[in-house]
Design a protein around this motif. Structure first.
Motif, PDB file in Angstrom:
ATOM      1  N   ASP A 127      13.929  86.675  37.447  1.00  0.00           N
ATOM      2  CA  ASP A 127      13.391  86.198  36.045  1.00  0.00           C
ATOM      3  C   ASP A 127      14.243  84.881  36.056  1.00  0.00           C
ATOM      4  O   ASP A 127      15.253  84.609  36.354  1.00  0.00           O
ATOM      5  CB  ASP A 127      13.817  87.062  35.357  1.00  0.00           C
ATOM      6  N   ARG A 156      -1.287  84.982  36.187  1.00  0.00           N
ATOM      7  CA  ARG A 156      -0.195  85.601  36.345  1.00  0.00           C
ATOM      8  C   ARG A 156      -0.005  87.167  36.036  1.00  0.00           C
ATOM      9  O   ARG A 156      -1.010  87.675  35.361  1.00  0.00           O
ATOM     10  CB  ARG A 156       0.831  85.165  35.006  1.00  0.00           C
ATOM     11  N   PHE A 157       0.920  87.681  36.665  1.00  0.00           N
ATOM     12  CA  PHE A 157       1.115  89.384  36.748  1.00  0.00           C
ATOM     13  C   PHE A 157       2.376  89.528  36.265  1.00  0.00           C
ATOM     14  O   PHE A 157       3.474  88.875  36.506  1.00  0.00           O
ATOM     15  CB  PHE A 157       0.864  89.961  38.158  1.00  0.00           C
ATOM     16  N   PRO A 158       2.595  90.459  35.142  1.00  0.00           N
ATOM     17  CA  PRO A 158       1.616  91.294  34.757  1.00  0.00           C
ATOM     18  C   PRO A 158       0.740  90.198  33.777  1.00  0.00           C
ATOM     19  O   PRO A 158       1.120  89.402  33.129  1.00  0.00           O
ATOM     20  CB  PRO A 158       1.960  92.178  33.641  1.00  0.00           C
ATOM     21  N   ARG A 191      -0.911  90.342  30.610  1.00  0.00           N
ATOM     22  CA  ARG A 191      -0.717  91.153  29.394  1.00  0.00           C
ATOM     23  C   ARG A 191      -1.987  91.364  28.539  1.00  0.00           C
ATOM     24  O   ARG A 191      -1.898  91.856  27.635  1.00  0.00           O
ATOM     25  CB  ARG A 191       0.504  90.703  28.813  1.00  0.00           C
ATOM     26  N   PHE A 241       1.353  98.610  37.004  1.00  0.00           N
ATOM     27  CA  PHE A 241       1.472  97.022  37.621  1.00  0.00           C
ATOM     28  C   PHE A 241       0.476  96.795  38.368  1.00  0.00           C
ATOM     29  O   PHE A 241      -0.112  95.903  38.442  1.00  0.00           O
ATOM     30  CB  PHE A 241       3.238  96.887  37.874  1.00  0.00           C
ATOM     31  N   ARG A 243      -2.975  94.441  38.942  1.00  0.00           N
ATOM     32  CA  ARG A 243      -3.419  93.638  39.891  1.00  0.00           C
ATOM     33  C   ARG A 243      -4.845  93.870  40.251  1.00  0.00           C
ATOM     34  O   ARG A 243      -5.799  93.318  40.419  1.00  0.00           O
ATOM     35  CB  ARG A 243      -2.296  93.643  40.945  1.00  0.00           C
ATOM     36  N   ARG A 261       4.026  85.478  39.907  1.00  0.00           N
ATOM     37  CA  ARG A 261       4.415  86.974  40.429  1.00  0.00           C
ATOM     38  C   ARG A 261       2.868  87.533  40.920  1.00  0.00           C
ATOM     39  O   ARG A 261       1.878  87.499  40.397  1.00  0.00           O
ATOM     40  CB  ARG A 261       4.779  87.686  39.398  1.00  0.00           C
ATOM     41  N   TYR A 262       3.179  88.561  42.098  1.00  0.00           N
ATOM     42  CA  TYR A 262       2.213  89.384  42.517  1.00  0.00           C
ATOM     43  C   TYR A 262       2.893  90.571  42.997  1.00  0.00           C
ATOM     44  O   TYR A 262       3.966  91.102  42.551  1.00  0.00           O
ATOM     45  CB  TYR A 262       1.571  88.504  43.713  1.00  0.00           C
ATOM     46  N   SER A 298       6.892  91.169  43.385  1.00  0.00           N
ATOM     47  CA  SER A 298       7.550  91.431  42.201  1.00  0.00           C
ATOM     48  C   SER A 298       7.383  92.955  41.856  1.00  0.00           C
ATOM     49  O   SER A 298       8.476  93.503  41.502  1.00  0.00           O
ATOM     50  CB  SER A 298       7.219  90.729  40.896  1.00  0.00           C
ATOM     51  N   PHE A 321      10.883  95.015  41.901  1.00  0.00           N
ATOM     52  CA  PHE A 321      11.541  95.612  40.733  1.00  0.00           C
ATOM     53  C   PHE A 321      11.715  96.872  40.728  1.00  0.00           C
ATOM     54  O   PHE A 321      12.705  97.543  40.379  1.00  0.00           O
ATOM     55  CB  PHE A 321      10.892  95.080  39.505  1.00  0.00           C
ATOM     56  N   GLU A 345      14.024  91.068  27.407  1.00  0.00           N
ATOM     57  CA  GLU A 345      13.243  92.281  28.002  1.00  0.00           C
ATOM     58  C   GLU A 345      13.918  93.060  28.667  1.00  0.00           C
ATOM     59  O   GLU A 345      15.040  92.905  29.491  1.00  0.00           O
ATOM     60  CB  GLU A 345      11.944  91.520  28.570  1.00  0.00           C
ATOM     61  N   ARG A 346      13.248  94.206  29.241  1.00  0.00           N
ATOM     62  CA  ARG A 346      13.726  95.242  30.114  1.00  0.00           C
ATOM     63  C   ARG A 346      14.070  94.421  31.349  1.00  0.00           C
ATOM     64  O   ARG A 346      13.347  93.663  31.741  1.00  0.00           O
ATOM     65  CB  ARG A 346      12.585  96.327  30.223  1.00  0.00           C
ATOM     66  N   TYR A 347      14.850  94.943  32.240  1.00  0.00           N
ATOM     67  CA  TYR A 347      15.310  94.556  33.533  1.00  0.00           C
ATOM     68  C   TYR A 347      15.985  93.217  33.339  1.00  0.00           C
ATOM     69  O   TYR A 347      16.640  92.795  34.440  1.00  0.00           O
ATOM     70  CB  TYR A 347      14.144  94.222  34.356  1.00  0.00           C
TER      71      TYR A 347
HETATM   72  N1  NYM Z   1       7.525  93.248  37.039  1.00  0.00           N
HETATM   73  C1  NYM Z   1       6.491  92.210  37.281  1.00  0.00           C
HETATM   74  C2  NYM Z   1       7.450  94.407  37.609  1.00  0.00           C
HETATM   75  O1  NYM Z   1       8.348  95.291  37.225  1.00  0.00           O
HETATM   76  N2  NYM Z   1       6.616  94.817  38.263  1.00  0.00           N
HETATM   77  C3  NYM Z   1       5.394  93.999  38.573  1.00  0.00           C
HETATM   78  O2  NYM Z   1       4.741  94.421  39.429  1.00  0.00           O
HETATM   79  C4  NYM Z   1       5.267  92.720  38.174  1.00  0.00           C
HETATM   80  C5  NYM Z   1       4.256  91.656  38.167  1.00  0.00           C
HETATM   81  O3  NYM Z   1       8.077  92.401  34.701  1.00  0.00           O
HETATM   82  N3  NYM Z   1      10.922  91.193  34.383  1.00  0.00           N
HETATM   83  C6  NYM Z   1       8.288  92.624  36.068  1.00  0.00           C
HETATM   84  C7  NYM Z   1       9.081  91.352  36.218  1.00  0.00           C
HETATM   85  C8  NYM Z   1       9.706  90.828  34.897  1.00  0.00           C
HETATM   86  C9  NYM Z   1       8.565  91.214  33.961  1.00  0.00           C
HETATM   87  O4  NYM Z   1       7.919  89.182  33.381  1.00  0.00           O
HETATM   88  C10 NYM Z   1       7.296  90.263  33.704  1.00  0.00           C
HETATM   89  P1  NYM Z   1       7.174  87.928  33.003  1.00  0.00           P
HETATM   90  O5  NYM Z   1       8.199  86.974  32.086  1.00  0.00           O
HETATM   91  O6  NYM Z   1       5.941  88.090  32.014  1.00  0.00           O
HETATM   92  O7  NYM Z   1       6.907  87.280  34.409  1.00  0.00           O
END
Ligand code: NYM
Length: 234
Positions: free
Chosen positions: A15, A41-43, A45, A72, A76, A97-98, A101, A105, A149-151
């Motif tokens: 991040d 972009r993934f996710p 939203r 997640f 995709r 991201r794909y 990530s 994560f 955010e989480r993580y």
């Molecule tokens: N993330 C992103 C996951 O945990 N799993 C996934 O498959 C993907 C694509 O979501 N902390 C996590 C990573 C980031 C967050 O943040 C998405 P952002 O700022 O929208 O890239």
């Protein structure tokens, strides 16, 4: 294949590494070079699944860890028909991201193995190029909004980075090996063991990082235009 296909280009990293900024600049650079390009972009939203994920990331709801991992991945897969259509139309996709990530994560959480995490994403369109933007968790934490955010904690991001390092040892994925200022060479040309210097250094200036990313991408776009799209981890 009727015409030339677009390339699937992915930017990955912890991040706050600057992926979104670089994706936007890359789309512009490709377009300026006469290559149609769009960003994804993934996710994502905006979909129903994406809204569940977004609420989880914003800590407005809780989801069981396996469940959110599968969401997640589902997010995709639901975009795959659109991605394939655009690639077939010759549009280059720059993706923030794909699946990497996804795996990094979730597998950074206790009790998850890499193989379980990879499985739901096996067979997704395979990126023609994956570039990892390296940034130390300490530096990432000094960048804007870290921790909302989480993580977003340094401890978790460190664990995520280790998982990315593991994923980058997989020679079946088109990770790109480069160092600023050095000639560009495909990763497959080496028996490669990952060291922190072998990826794009996101702490360099935005323009230097961009130059590096644009060079790799333009090469890839020309190389793959007559090749079929692959399947990830298959
Ligand atoms: N993330 C992103 C996951 O945990 N799993 C996934 O498959 C993907 C694509 O979501 N902390 C996590 C990573 C980031 C967050 O943040 C998405 P952002 O700022 O929208 O890239």
């Amino acid at each position: 294949m009727a015409g030339k296909r677009g390339a699937l280009i992915v930017l990955e990293g912890v991040d706050r590494a600057g992926k979104t900024t670089q994706c936007k600049k890359l789309v512009q650079a490709l377009q300026q070079n006469g290559r149609p390009a769009e960003m994804m972009r993934f996710p994502d939203r905006s979909t129903t699944i994406g809204q569940l994920i977004s609420s989880y990331l914003e800590k407005k709801s809780d989801l069981e860890d396996h469940t959110v991992h599968l969401l997640f991945s589902a997010n995709r897969w639901e975009l795959v028909p659109l991605m394939k259509k655009k690639l077939e139309q010759g549009i280059n996709l720059v993706v923030d991201r794909y699946a990497f990530s996804g795996v990094a994560f979730t597998s950074a959480k206790p009790g998850f193995c890499l193989d379980w995490c990879k499985n739901p994403d096996v067979g997704l369109p395979k990126p023609d190029l994956v570039m990892f933007l390296k940034l130390s968790p300490t530096e990432a934490s000094l960048r804007g909004q870290f921790g909302e955010e989480r993580y977003e904690t340094s401890v978790f991001q460190r664990a995520v980075q280790q998982k990315f390092e593991h994923l980058m040892k997989d020679a079946s994925v088109n990770w790109q090996f480069c160092s600023l200022g050095l000639p560009i060479l495909p990763l497959t040309a080496f028996h490669w063991t990952w060291t922190p210097n072998d990826v794009i250094d996101a702490s360099a200036s935005i323009e230097d990082v961009h130059e590096d990313i644009a060079t790799h991408s333009l090469n890839t776009v020309s190389t793959v235009e007559n090749q079929p799209l692959g399947e990830l981890w298959k």
